[in-house]
Write an enzyme that holds these catalytic residues in place. Structure first.
Site, PDB file in Angstrom:
ATOM      1  N   SER A 116       0.851  -1.180   0.000  1.00  0.00           N
ATOM      2  CA  SER A 116       0.000   0.000   0.000  1.00  0.00           C
ATOM      3  C   SER A 116       0.890   1.235   0.000  1.00  0.00           C
ATOM      4  CB  SER A 116      -0.863   0.001   1.255  1.00  0.00           C
ATOM      5  OG  SER A 116      -0.031   0.232   2.374  1.00  0.00           O
ATOM      6  N   LYS A 117       0.248   2.389  -0.134  1.00  0.00           N
ATOM      7  CA  LYS A 117       1.042   3.626  -0.169  1.00  0.00           C
ATOM      8  C   LYS A 117       1.859   3.785   1.105  1.00  0.00           C
ATOM      9  CE  LYS A 117      -1.113   6.310  -3.635  1.00  0.00           C
ATOM     10  NZ  LYS A 117      -2.300   7.027  -3.949  1.00  0.00           N
ATOM     11  N   ARG A 118       1.280   3.342   2.208  1.00  0.00           N
ATOM     12  CA  ARG A 118       1.970   3.490   3.489  1.00  0.00           C
ATOM     13  C   ARG A 118       3.264   2.684   3.550  1.00  0.00           C
ATOM     14  NH1 ARG A 118      -1.798   2.214   7.937  1.00  0.00           N
ATOM     15  NH2 ARG A 118      -0.049   1.003   8.660  1.00  0.00           N
ATOM     16  N   ASP A 119       3.243   1.551   2.850  1.00  0.00           N
ATOM     17  CA  ASP A 119       4.441   0.693   2.867  1.00  0.00           C
ATOM     18  C   ASP A 119       5.496   1.153   1.871  1.00  0.00           C
ATOM     19  OD1 ASP A 119       3.040  -1.129   4.516  1.00  0.00           O
ATOM     20  OD2 ASP A 119       2.119  -2.007   2.742  1.00  0.00           O
ATOM     21  N   GLY A 120       5.198   2.164   1.114  1.00  0.00           N
ATOM     22  CA  GLY A 120       6.208   2.629   0.153  1.00  0.00           C
ATOM     23  C   GLY A 120       5.786   2.476  -1.290  1.00  0.00           C
TER      24      GLY A 120
END
Ligand code: GLU
Length: 477
Positions: free
Chosen positions: A247-251
């Site tokens: 996801s975006k949070r993971d990069g």
């Protein structure tokens, strides 16, 4: 006949390029290049509602920045132009009409509401909804104002996927699907098959979301009386915990952001290729050419690959160390601190050379090299927080530093002489290297880390070193 390998990257222009889409592009590029084939960039812009302005330029820029050269594409027209599906509408119309003539396509007479009702009905009866169960007996002549649907011929299928292996599905996976929408644009399901056929694509390398539709595609290939290309379904990129998709949070960010953060092109390609691929050995660091030569779709794993940004960082450090000093210097020369402008190239290059071992991103050069170009602000907290130095008596520290200054006053500052004299001082003071050398290092750099002490002092030179020691001594109370 030996068929030339043709692969394509066929993104929809719906935003920036993330790691997952770059990986699909890379695999397709590797397959083409390894086989002396052709790599085509095709833009699948048939869903105008999802289109994001600027994405086409952004996709092209990303591929060009990473040197993933396509042989044909929107800004590089060849035999298969045009490359934007929105510019190929007459082609889909022609093939839609051919299917009508063959009795394999019909005008969809239903409104969206009616199809919605069929769905509800199937749900109420606990049946999976299949459009073909509602296929009209006498459809009107298609006038291009309604959708054109494929008339399927349901049957079970078995097929091979280069990555996923042998797959199969029953006739329930085959249904009548829309070929051309009422707005005149084709669906992905239809357009990609027509384009791959006309562009002589030999391998379709794509993400997992399309795998359930393959039986429908197989049915359409049959109706068109064409052989289908090799299928290769790439597994998803998972977040670091391996549990859910990245996801975006993971990069999951724009690939170009990594470049501006100081990652090397070689690292990104190596890292992204290694998400799911290996050559059967434990090797981890590869050059782009090496991967290109070794890449095999059959060595791509079936299960999702974990995205680990710590590994990415480690890999970048390894690639930075593999660069020649000239190469590294060219990459970082504009990232040095502003003050570096006042120094000559030879000195700057030496600084870069000393820091090469430590850099994990190119951007770190700024902070790590500051004390080589600017006079540092005396920072005694580095001593107070130092694991060993914090245990020592202030008076002793001052005494050792004074002795260090006296010793260094006698040195010619060659690495050899610095090594000899400071090692002698170590014996005389009876301190450990971690104490004495860390103390001198901090007193001359005021930086939490630096290259080896002798190299650092040698490059700083006598005048600066002694001046900084003096300043530090004045501050130790
Ligand atoms: N346009 C599709 C996508 O962006 C491409 C799928 C394919 O490669 O066939 O996901």
């Amino acid at each position: 006949m030996d068929m030339k390998t043709v692969t394509r990257f066929a993104p929809s222009p719906t935003g920036f390029m993330h790691v997952g889409s770059l990986r699909t592009a890379l695999f397709a590029w590797f397959v083409a290049k390894k086989n002396d084939g052709k790599f085509i960039l095709r833009i699948e812009d048939t869903d105008k509602n999802r289109e994001v302005e600027g994405s086409i330029e952004h996709i092209i820029k990303t591929l060009e920045t990473l040197n993933i050269n396509f042989d044909e594409g929107p800004n590089k027209p060849g035999d298969n132009a045009p490359y934007l599906q929105s510019e190929r509408l007459d082609i889909y119309l022609e093939w839609g009409n051919k299917l009508i003539e063959k009795g394999r396509a019909y005008a969809d007479p239903y409104s969206e509401e009616e199809v919605g009702e069929f769905r509800e009905e199937a749900k109420a009866n606990k049946h999976a909804f299949l459009f073909r169960n509602y296929r009209p007996e006498n459809p009107p002549k298609w006038d291009g104002k309604t959708a054109l649907r494929f008339k399927s011929d349901p049957k079970p299928y078995r097929w091979h996927d280069e990555i996923m292996g042998d797959l199969s599905a029953g006739p329930e996976a085959v249904d009548d699907f829309i070929l051309i929408k009422a707005d005149g644009y084709p669906t992905y399901n239809f357009a990609h098959i027509v384009d791959d056929m006309l562009m002589n694509v030999t391998h379709i390398i794509r993400s997992q979301e399309f795998i359930a539709s393959v039986p429908r595609f197989l049915n359409l290939y049959e109706a068109l009386e064409i052989e289908h290309p090799v299928f290769a379904t790439v597994p998803p990129v998972m977040g670091p915990d391996g549990k859910k998709k990245l996801s975006k949070r993971d990069g999951a960010k724009d690939v170009l952001d990594y470049i501006s953060e100081g990652y090397l092109i070689e690292t990104l390609i190596n890292f992204i290729a290694s998400l799911g691929w290996n050559d059967g050995t434990t090797q981890e660091i590869y050059s782009v050419d090496e991967i290109k030569n070794k890449f095999e779709l059959s060595h791509v794993q079936k299960s999702g690959a974990n995205f680990d940004d710590k590994r990415l960082l480690w890999m970048n450090g390894a690639h930075i160390r593999n660069l020649s000093l000239d190469e590294l210097y060219e990459l970082v020369k504009d990232k040095l601190p502003k003050e570096a402008e006042k120094f000559d190239k030879e000195y700057k290059k030496k600084v870069v050379g000393l820091l090469q071992e430590r850099l994990k991103t190119l951007n770190e050069i700024d902070e790590l090299s500051t004390f080589f170009f600017e006079e540092p602000i005396v920072n005694l907290s580095l001593i107070e927080e130092h694991k060993q130095l914090s245990k020592e008596d202030k008076g002793d520290l001052k005494d050792w530093l004074t002795k260090a200054k006296e010793t260094l006053e006698q040195s010619d500052f060659s690495i050899e002489d610095l090594t000899n004299k400071l090692n002698t001082l170590l014996e005389q003071t009876g301190t450990k290297p971690v104490v004495l050398f860390s103390l001198i290092r901090i007193a001359t750099t005021h930086s939490p880390q630096s290259p080896g002490l002798f190299d650092t002092l040698n490059l700083l030179g006598k005048e600066k070193t002694l001046g900084r020691l003096e300043k530090t001594l004045l501050e130790i109370k």
